[in-house]
Design a protein around this motif. Structure first.
Motif, mmCIF file in Angstrom:
data_model
loop_
_atom_site.group_PDB
_atom_site.id
_atom_site.type_symbol
_atom_site.label_atom_id
_atom_site.label_comp_id
_atom_site.label_asym_id
_atom_site.label_seq_id
_atom_site.Cartn_x
_atom_site.Cartn_y
_atom_site.Cartn_z
ATOM 1 N N GLU B 14 0.810 -1.211 0.000
ATOM 2 C CA GLU B 14 0.000 0.000 0.000
ATOM 3 C C GLU B 14 0.843 1.261 0.000
ATOM 4 O O GLU B 14 1.988 1.269 0.449
ATOM 5 C CB GLU B 14 -0.921 -0.003 1.236
ATOM 6 N N GLN B 15 0.240 2.304 -0.531
ATOM 7 C CA GLN B 15 0.841 3.628 -0.650
ATOM 8 C C GLN B 15 -0.240 4.662 -0.422
ATOM 9 O O GLN B 15 -1.395 4.433 -0.752
ATOM 10 C CB GLN B 15 1.346 3.869 -2.091
ATOM 11 N N ALA B 16 0.159 5.810 0.067
ATOM 12 C CA ALA B 16 -0.693 7.005 0.059
ATOM 13 C C ALA B 16 -1.895 6.867 0.983
ATOM 14 O O ALA B 16 -1.717 6.641 2.182
ATOM 15 C CB ALA B 16 -1.084 7.374 -1.361
ATOM 16 N N ILE B 17 -3.132 6.967 0.439
ATOM 17 C CA ILE B 17 -4.302 7.084 1.324
ATOM 18 C C ILE B 17 -5.264 5.904 1.238
ATOM 19 O O ILE B 17 -5.662 5.336 2.243
ATOM 20 C CB ILE B 17 -5.078 8.394 1.031
ATOM 21 N N SER B 18 -5.666 5.510 0.016
ATOM 22 C CA SER B 18 -6.829 4.619 -0.073
ATOM 23 C C SER B 18 -6.605 3.274 0.610
ATOM 24 O O SER B 18 -7.373 2.898 1.510
ATOM 25 C CB SER B 18 -7.259 4.431 -1.534
ATOM 26 N N ALA B 19 -5.565 2.537 0.217
ATOM 27 C CA ALA B 19 -5.320 1.246 0.874
ATOM 28 C C ALA B 19 -4.911 1.445 2.338
ATOM 29 O O ALA B 19 -5.392 0.725 3.227
ATOM 30 C CB ALA B 19 -4.279 0.441 0.097
ATOM 31 N N PRO B 20 -4.028 2.409 2.655
ATOM 32 C CA PRO B 20 -3.655 2.583 4.067
ATOM 33 C C PRO B 20 -4.823 2.912 5.005
ATOM 34 O O PRO B 20 -4.864 2.408 6.132
ATOM 35 C CB PRO B 20 -2.635 3.732 4.014
ATOM 36 N N LEU B 21 -5.779 3.722 4.562
ATOM 37 C CA LEU B 21 -6.904 3.999 5.473
ATOM 38 C C LEU B 21 -7.774 2.753 5.632
ATOM 39 O O LEU B 21 -8.250 2.450 6.733
ATOM 40 C CB LEU B 21 -7.740 5.183 4.966
ATOM 41 N N CYS B 22 -7.975 2.019 4.541
ATOM 42 C CA CYS B 22 -8.708 0.738 4.627
ATOM 43 C C CYS B 22 -8.088 -0.170 5.689
ATOM 44 O O CYS B 22 -8.769 -0.672 6.582
ATOM 45 C CB CYS B 22 -8.709 0.054 3.264
ATOM 46 N N THR B 23 -6.778 -0.369 5.603
ATOM 47 C CA THR B 23 -6.150 -1.333 6.522
ATOM 48 C C THR B 23 -6.014 -0.756 7.929
ATOM 49 O O THR B 23 -6.009 -1.515 8.889
ATOM 50 C CB THR B 23 -4.779 -1.795 5.997
#
Lengths: 390, 390
Positions: B14-23
């Motif tokens: 993951e990078q940046a916002i979308s995947a990191p906020l999900c996890t």
């Protein structure tokens, strides 16, 4: 093919956007959603406009795939129908005004005692306690309180994000928390109460700006299509009357943009623009350079050249452009859902697992399912009220 | 007290916002999240700024509660470590650039054959197929393509919503789809692949505007703090140098606002303002009346009078106002999470069921857990690769 929430029943006392979008997505996953509406009036969004062949744009967007039951929960006979339905419900969602659930005898904690299987989602504007406890909350109001409008717009001219992010964010946290609670219930055998405050949702989405202010002390100022944190970035008019959106997110990308796209080795070498912080300080100069470059070219050429240089780019689209976007059409994202006036267009849900069946939706007329639901409720046993008479 | 996702393991490239906020939200629910980062560099947001005592504002917001493993997935030894970890993973999330998973030998459909228990979330900007298939996608670019910026800002001056709604919306659809897939897996015994395109997420959030344009044909124009659909609504300067936000959402509310708040029975009776459509057409006149009324009063008086008249109202807050908001403080929404430089402030997750334990978070240093995770992987069996050699 099957739908993950087949067999799950959701009751929703809902209005407007946050609860309705939550339950629409539960319906998208195959849950049965019974929308409880005030007799004769229903969800307020039914009356916003009549744009969709007599139905309101918001209502159609948020309510396909649900049943509608007109029930007056302040009437004891209808309240009993509702109590019977709760005995076989898995989820109750509500975004009534603060305190309203309690006044209907539906305090979430009491409900959980009476219906231990139940997952109760209690959406409010500002949560319980604190100075705003009982304040009305609409999307714009919570975005104003939550600082979201202050980082949107132009310097000195804050703006409301067009997408109602407070409402939609709340819907998505409500939706995900129901799914987490269903998973948890399989292990613990118990439902739960999930309070969700719209202000907390906006605060979560403001996390990056909060950290910047808490630690750095600097208030981010809105800069139109740009970002207060990076430069150059923005929207630039093209020769053929369109608008290109492009920019850089790192020093390395800046060197690509200046060297490979603009063909300006002088800029690549220019120490005044070497680091992002320098470029942010000289945003206006860089916007002028990029603006002049775009003004001399057609959008298609700009996008081709930017792609070749590895620089992210987009077209600034209107809503109509989105409606006609080939990226949605060619990927078959549109479908038809039923409604009292015939089929209307709707998008497929944004996140579907392979093998998940999408139920055929239907926009319910007000009270379309009242009679059937009343008959069904009559067959259900009322819950044991022993604790009430103790 | 327990956490719903205890025992669940999530791998995230993951990078940046979308995947990191999900996890991060999966971690908030008790899942173990292993963040896979490029050796020596890591998630690009680590380098955005150093505002939080040397750490970046975005990174701290999005990554507490995770482990960090530096793995070079293009290196065969590290790829094998990753393959071993997948044997006991429940979820794999990725928001790599289009095609990158495939180039790493991690095509989602192949992964599901090899690890049938796995839930694979594959986030992209524009999905597979269509003219934008392989285009770079950042929040601003997708908001531009998706029409979101065109309904934000001022007439003729579109603006990017300050909250990155394309990224955050995608995170929340990814998060909820993982929860739906976990629930589904308990019934079917199988994982799934969930493709999510940021453009589809923005299109979903634009549902009301899409319906308006598809059926009514009228393009909504941004009007700053107001709404293109209702009037009066907006932000007005107060006598004491603050900004009040208020307005009406219905004809009934308009009569309350004009009669009970402004004390202008003449406006209540005035047929030119009777219906919302009339008021939208005369927005400027009404903004002037409300503006003059607010300019003569302090914010506290305006809010008290509006509350008494049953008119929703708010204060236009800065990010600092939000950071210091008594509604967050008095409701104990702030907590501390660990980090390499000591405890830092973080908000509690917005949606928690009663009885759900919130794990103590920690912001991981790059590669903080690499050694332990390598040792753990060495104990795991590689999956059966029979189908590869067939």
């Amino acid at each position: 093919m099957s739908a993950p929430l087949e067999g799950i029943t959701v009751l929703s006392i809902e209005q407007a956007i946050s609860a309705p979008l939550c339950t629409r997505h539960l319906a998208d996953l195959g849950a049965r959603v019974i929308k409880v509406e005030n007799p004769g009036i229903g969800d307020s969004t039914r009356h916003y406009d009549g744009v969709v062949r007599g139905m309101a744009a918001h209502f159609v967007w948020l309510n396909h795939g649900k049943e509608s039951a007109e029930l007056n929960l302040t009437d004891s006979a209808d309240a009993e129908v509702f109590a019977r339905l709760l005995t076989k419900a898995d989820v109750l969602v509500s975004n009534l005004a603060p305190g309203a659930l309690g006044r209907l005898g539906l305090d979430p904690a009491d409900l959980l005692e009476r219906y231990p299987q139940l997952i109760v989602v209690d959406i409010s504007g500002y949560g319980r306690g604190g100075p705003l406890d009982h304040k009305r909350a609409y999307d714009l109001l919570v975005q104003a309180e939550g600082g979201s409008a202050s980082i949107t717009g132009l310097p000195g001219q804050p703006a409301k994000p067009g997408i109602p992010v407070a409402d939609i964010g709340t819907a998505l946290y409500a939706y995900s928390s129901v799914l987490a609670a269903l998973y948890d219930r399989d292990r613990t055998g118990r439902g739960t109460v999930i309070p969700i405050a719209m202000l907390d949702v906006v605060a979560e989405m403001m996390g990056f700006a909060l950290n910047a202010v808490l630690h750095g002390g600097e208030e981010p100022e809105p800069v139109g299509m740009g970002s207060p944190m990076i430069a150059p970035y923005g929207a630039y008019a093209t020769k053929d009357g369109q608008t290109a959106v492009l920019g850089t997110t790192s020093d390395r990308e800046w060197r690509r943009l200046a060297g490979d796209l603009l063909r300006r080795p002088d800029l690549v070498e220019d120490a005044r623009y070497a680091r992002n912080a320098d470029r942010v300080a000289r945003r206006a100069e860089l916007d002028e350079i990029l603006g002049a470059w775009c003004a001399a070219r057609d959008l298609a050429d700009i996008q081709r050249l930017a792609d070749e240089a590895g620089i992210g780019n987009a077209r600034l689209n209107s809503v109509r452009d989105l409606a006609e976007h080939p990226q949605l059409a060619q990927r078959h994202r549109w479908r038809q859902v039923g409604s009292p006036v015939g089929p209307v267009a709707a998008l497929l849900p944004p996140a579907l697992g392979r093998g998940w069946e999408v139920p055929e939706g239907r926009v319910p007329a007000l009270g379309a399912d009242t009679a059937a639901i009343r008959a069904e409720a009559a067959e259900l046993e009322l819950p044991d009220r022993a604790d009430d008479s103790a």
